[in-house]
Scaffold this motif. Structure first.
Motif, PDB file in Angstrom:
ATOM      1  N   PRO A  36      65.747   2.489  86.936  1.00 25.75           N
ATOM      2  CA  PRO A  36      64.530   1.724  86.655  1.00 25.75           C
ATOM      3  C   PRO A  36      63.309   2.549  86.274  1.00 25.75           C
ATOM      4  CG  PRO A  36      64.876   1.868  89.019  1.00 25.75           C
ATOM      5  CD  PRO A  36      66.085   2.488  88.367  1.00 25.75           C
ATOM      6  N   ASN A  42      70.555   1.314  78.949  1.00 22.94           N
ATOM      7  CA  ASN A  42      69.250   0.894  79.453  1.00 22.94           C
ATOM      8  C   ASN A  42      68.617   2.045  80.217  1.00 22.94           C
ATOM      9  OD1 ASN A  42      67.049  -0.664  80.133  1.00 22.94           O
ATOM     10  ND2 ASN A  42      68.073  -1.701  81.834  1.00 22.94           N
ATOM     11  N   PRO A  53      71.851   1.676  87.901  1.00 30.53           N
ATOM     12  CA  PRO A  53      70.525   1.215  87.475  1.00 30.53           C
ATOM     13  C   PRO A  53      69.544   2.396  87.481  1.00 30.53           C
ATOM     14  CG  PRO A  53      71.455  -0.267  89.127  1.00 30.53           C
ATOM     15  CD  PRO A  53      72.344   0.930  89.075  1.00 30.53           C
TER      16      PRO A  53
END
Length: 286
Positions: free
Chosen positions: A197, A157, A195
């Motif tokens: 983002p 991701n 993460p």
């Protein structure tokens, strides 16, 4: 009667980081890399029915490229279990031997196009891998973690991020770069990515990673260091690094206006370089 024809985009492949973690007894290097693709910088593959397999090379970067049997596009076509006839056209826009997977992406796009034309499943990954370590990752141009010799692919991701690609006009054969690499057993990426983002978070993470081929490539072509410095000096540049085995470098930027401005400035100061602003994200495949 309508003739079937299919057109596939072959996007530039960017190694955001590339850790060389070992070398097998057969000579293949083990890698751990984060790979993304350019949405609007790449080549095109066109296919239509033909009596046999043939290849025509066109495009602004097609001069001097062989359309013979050793071309990776035709080698890819022959990977199908029972290849049929097809007229294939490679429309070349990317510089060759430049660390952005041009030939590998062309081969992968050929496989996708012929799978549609012939209504046949794609060849097995093991067969695709025989074309080169980068071909499997190019089959599904998205954000991927590539491990092993190219067979270990995991979706990751990553945020879409604007970039400027800069190639200073030198072609570096990948084997020469690996031959210059003195340390083959280097640390891999973390098992789990944090993460990420946005572009700033991605750049901060990448600052703690490496391209283990960057120093060997600079030793072969010092102009790569100049390209890295030029990208890093642009306003709002988040990070600058070499992709793959070089010589193409990339700079990441927080927004399209910063990337466009940087590309314009670099094109003016280095008119002989190949410069391309682009969004690094899964491309819209046509």
């Amino acid at each position: 009667m309508e003739t079937k024809a299919f057109r596939e985009f072959a996007p530039a492949k960017i190694n955001l980081c590339l850790h060389v973690t070992g070398q097998r007894a057969d000579g293949y290097h083990l890698l751990d890399s984060l790979v993304v693709f350019a949405r609007d910088a790449g080549d095109w593959i066109n296919v239509e029915p033909g009596d046999n397999l043939s290849l025509t090379v066109t495009g602004p970067r097609g001069a001097g490229l062989s359309a013979g049997d050793d071309n990776l596009v035709l080698r890819a076509a022959r990977r199908f279990a029972s290849p049929k006839g097809a007229r294939i056209t490679l429309e070349k826009h990317l510089p060759t031997a430049s660390g952005i997977g041009g030939g590998s992406s062309d081969a992968a796009a050929t496989l996708r196009a012929l799978s549609r034309l012939w209504a046949m499943p794609l060849p097995e990954v093991a067969d695709v891998l025989k074309l080169g370590a980068d071909v499997p990752v190019c089959l599904n141009p998205s954000a991927l973690r590539m491990q092993g010799v190219g067979e270990g692919l995991t979706a990751v991701n990553l945020p879409p991020v604007w970039a400027v690609l800069a190639n200073p006009g030198v072609a570096i054969p990948t084997p020469q770069v690996f031959a210059k690499l003195t340390q083959k057993a280097n640390a891999p990426l973390p098992d789990t990515l944090p993460p990420l983002p946005d572009a700033a978070a991605l750049a901060q993470f990448l600052a703690a990673t490496r391209n283990d081929l960057q120093a060997p490539a600079i030793a072969l072509a010092p102009v790569i260091a100049e390209a890295l410095q030029a990208l890093a000096a642009q306003p709002k540049a988040l990070i600058a690094r070499m992709s793959g085995s070089g010589a193409t470098c990339f700079g990441l930027f927080p927004d399209p206006s910063a990337a466009t401005a940087a590309a314009k400035q670099l094109s003016q100061s280095h008119p002989d370089w190949w410069i391309a602003p682009t969004l690094l994200a899964p491309p819209s495949l046509v």
